[in-house]
Design a protein around this motif. Structure first.
Motif, mmCIF file in Angstrom:
data_model
loop_
_atom_site.group_PDB
_atom_site.id
_atom_site.type_symbol
_atom_site.label_atom_id
_atom_site.label_comp_id
_atom_site.label_asym_id
_atom_site.label_seq_id
_atom_site.Cartn_x
_atom_site.Cartn_y
_atom_site.Cartn_z
ATOM 1 N N GLU A 87 -6.668 -6.422 9.016
ATOM 2 C CA GLU A 87 -7.235 -5.630 7.928
ATOM 3 C C GLU A 87 -6.221 -4.603 7.466
ATOM 4 O O GLU A 87 -5.588 -3.945 8.299
ATOM 5 C CB GLU A 87 -8.506 -4.929 8.438
ATOM 6 N N TYR A 117 -5.525 -1.420 4.465
ATOM 7 C CA TYR A 117 -6.041 -0.603 3.368
ATOM 8 C C TYR A 117 -5.138 0.616 3.222
ATOM 9 O O TYR A 117 -4.341 0.923 4.117
ATOM 10 C CB TYR A 117 -7.493 -0.174 3.606
ATOM 11 N N SER A 166 -3.786 3.986 0.123
ATOM 12 C CA SER A 166 -3.469 4.287 -1.281
ATOM 13 C C SER A 166 -2.692 5.599 -1.371
ATOM 14 O O SER A 166 -2.570 6.344 -0.391
ATOM 15 C CB SER A 166 -4.747 4.399 -2.110
ATOM 16 N N TYR A 215 -1.428 4.567 4.565
ATOM 17 C CA TYR A 215 -1.569 3.103 4.645
ATOM 18 C C TYR A 215 -1.817 2.714 6.101
ATOM 19 O O TYR A 215 -1.119 3.182 6.998
ATOM 20 C CB TYR A 215 -0.311 2.407 4.104
ATOM 21 N N HIS A 274 -17.335 0.099 -1.569
ATOM 22 C CA HIS A 274 -16.318 -0.916 -1.807
ATOM 23 C C HIS A 274 -17.020 -2.238 -2.077
ATOM 24 O O HIS A 274 -18.069 -2.520 -1.486
ATOM 25 C CB HIS A 274 -15.409 -1.085 -0.579
ATOM 26 N N TYR A 307 -11.414 -9.500 -0.013
ATOM 27 C CA TYR A 307 -10.732 -8.447 -0.753
ATOM 28 C C TYR A 307 -11.787 -7.482 -1.269
ATOM 29 O O TYR A 307 -12.820 -7.908 -1.807
ATOM 30 C CB TYR A 307 -9.948 -9.048 -1.929
ATOM 31 N N ARG A 344 -9.480 5.645 -0.074
ATOM 32 C CA ARG A 344 -9.241 4.620 0.959
ATOM 33 C C ARG A 344 -8.422 3.463 0.385
ATOM 34 O O ARG A 344 -7.679 2.805 1.092
ATOM 35 C CB ARG A 344 -10.566 4.103 1.499
ATOM 36 N N GLN A 395 -7.553 -0.179 -1.807
ATOM 37 C CA GLN A 395 -7.998 -1.569 -1.746
ATOM 38 C C GLN A 395 -7.907 -2.073 -0.314
ATOM 39 O O GLN A 395 -7.038 -1.648 0.440
ATOM 40 C CB GLN A 395 -7.135 -2.421 -2.657
ATOM 41 N N GLU A 396 -8.810 -2.983 0.038
ATOM 42 C CA GLU A 396 -8.832 -3.543 1.391
ATOM 43 C C GLU A 396 -8.598 -5.046 1.327
ATOM 44 O O GLU A 396 -9.178 -5.725 0.488
ATOM 45 C CB GLU A 396 -10.193 -3.315 2.054
ATOM 46 N N ASN A 444 -8.620 -8.348 4.028
ATOM 47 C CA ASN A 444 -9.032 -8.720 5.376
ATOM 48 C C ASN A 444 -8.875 -10.227 5.540
ATOM 49 O O ASN A 444 -9.458 -10.994 4.771
ATOM 50 C CB ASN A 444 -10.505 -8.323 5.503
#
Lengths: 109, 304
Positions: B58, B60, B62, B81, B259, B277, B292, B294-295, B297
């Motif tokens: 994972e 994430y 910014s 990050y 999210h 995503y 946080r 964009q993620e 995974n």
């Protein structure tokens, strides 16, 4: 010429009937187990895994002797000729896998 | 950050519309036969004596600075990050009783203010071990199966607490989640609410309590029963509330966020691959903090 054609026709018919006879002489036994709620192949993998270990399963057919149908919630098992099938064992496997058996049908093809 | 407010948010709105359109297109064009996603840690292994393992990566982060719900200038280039690689496992006693573990390896970096400039901080190491006991109540009805779950969990202080950007605050934490999931031959859904109680850790540091809601709606886009292959496309919505904690630890700024994004999962027999995503649709931090971000995974698991 007519005799030759007639002979070829007779030979062809004989060959066809012999092939048909071969299929009929080796019937294919199957059991179809209807399983309540078995709508997903990944979560019902436990059923496939355990049933394929049973001695009466013909693992040369389908995928290790098992074919599932998620639309019908069924598991079809290919059975070896002459082998007896213990339905109680099948029912227990389905319960241990997290489901319930609706019915068990015996088919011969 | 108000929903779809700034130009960045307008871009996200466009992306959101594209994702929803893609979902609608998949649903319209999907075949009759299809499968739902079954993560290793959720539905499988459902069979008694079954066990499974999963690796999940994972990431994430910014450099978008927020004050409450608005984006503000970030002249110092502050950023954060995080990359987490999770090793997870499950053992099923019977379909209603399981035990799980989750252990992350974390690699993280951030740029923080230091006088009139900024400085980089980073850390790497094991995170906190999470143990859970999912208790499930199933009901099967023909082409439909559903379950209710309650999962008490414990987070052990196994994570690295040293360094100027600690991975763990070194506390024993307690959590509980309540969930409902159902699926038929085409559709699946999952609703999960949880609460984590964060205790005081080393040097009195606290990350703050956390409450959350996860919603997954899935549609089976492909099924091949003879080969036991299936694929599912889902829409995930994750809402979180974090209490304000200590700024020394990861994610301790606190606030509310939502999210959302697509998940694609595909399985073959007992192996499942999953990629998801998520982007921030809404974020309201307590005070000034980094978004946080964009993620992404990606995970692969197997059940035996």
């Amino acid at each position: 010429m007519k005799r030759v054609l007639a002979c070829l026709f007779v030979v062809l018919m004989a060959a066809c009937s012999a092939k048909t006879g071969e299929i009929q002489s080796a019937p294919h036994r199957e059991i179809t187990v209807r399983v309540n709620g078995a709508v997903c192949g990944f979560c019902s993998y436990g059923i496939r895994k355990e049933i394929s270990k049973l001695p009466f399963v013909d693992t040369t057919k389908y995928e290790n002797g098992i074919r599932t149908n998620s639309e019908e919630q069924s598991v079809t098992i290919a059975v070896l000729p002459g082998e007896s099938v213990d339905e109680e064992v099948l029912r227990n496997i389905v319960i241990e896998a997290g489901y319930e058996t609706v019915s068990i049908e015996h088919n011969e093809r | 950050m108000k929903l779809f407010q700034s130009s960045t948010m307008r871009d996200r709105q466009s992306l959101f519309v594209v994702v929803l359109s893609a979902l609608a297109l998949f649903q319209l064009s999907s075949p009759t036969y299809s499968y739902a996603d079954q993560p290793v840690m959720n539905e499988a292994p459902r069979w008694a004596g079954g066990y499974g393992f999963q690796f999940r990566h994972e990431s994430y982060g910014s450099d978008e600075l927020l004050r409450d719900d608005s984006e503000i200038d970030n002249p110092l280039g502050l950023s954060r990050y995080v990359e987490e690689t999770w090793f997870e496992g499950v053992y099923t006693f019977d379909r209603s009783k399981r035990v799980t573990f989750k252990l992350p390896y974390v690699k993280q970096r951030r740029r923080v203010a230091s006088g009139d400039s900024s400085e980089q901080q980073k850390n790497e190491g094991l995170g906190d071990l999470v143990l859970g006991v999912p208790l499930k109540l199933y009901e099967n009805k023909g082409a439909f199966t559903h379950s209710f779950s309650i999962t008490p969990s414990l987070r052990l202080p196994t994570g690295k607490t040293s360094g100027d950007f600690p991975i763990s605050n070194g506390s024993w934490d307690y959590g509980v989640s309540l969930s409902y999931s159902s699926e038929d031959t085409r559709w699946s859904q999952l609703y999960d609410i949880f609460y984590w109680r964060d205790s005081d850790g080393k040097h009195g540091r606290r990350d703050g309590d956390e409450a959350g809601l996860n919603i997954d709606w899935g549609y089976r886009v492909y099924t091949n029963d003879p080969l036991n292959i299936g694929a599912t496309l889902m829409l995930d919505i994750s809402a979180r509330y974090n209490e304000r904690g200590d700024s020394l630890t990861t994610g301790a700024s606190g606030g509310t966020r939502i999210h959302t994004g697509p998940i694609f999962a595909i399985f073959k027999d007992n192996i499942i691959f999953r990629v998801e995503y998520k982007f921030p649709a809404y974020e309201d931090t307590i005070g000034t903090s980094l978004c946080r971000g964009q993620e992404l995974n990606v995970g692969i698991g197997a059940a035996f």
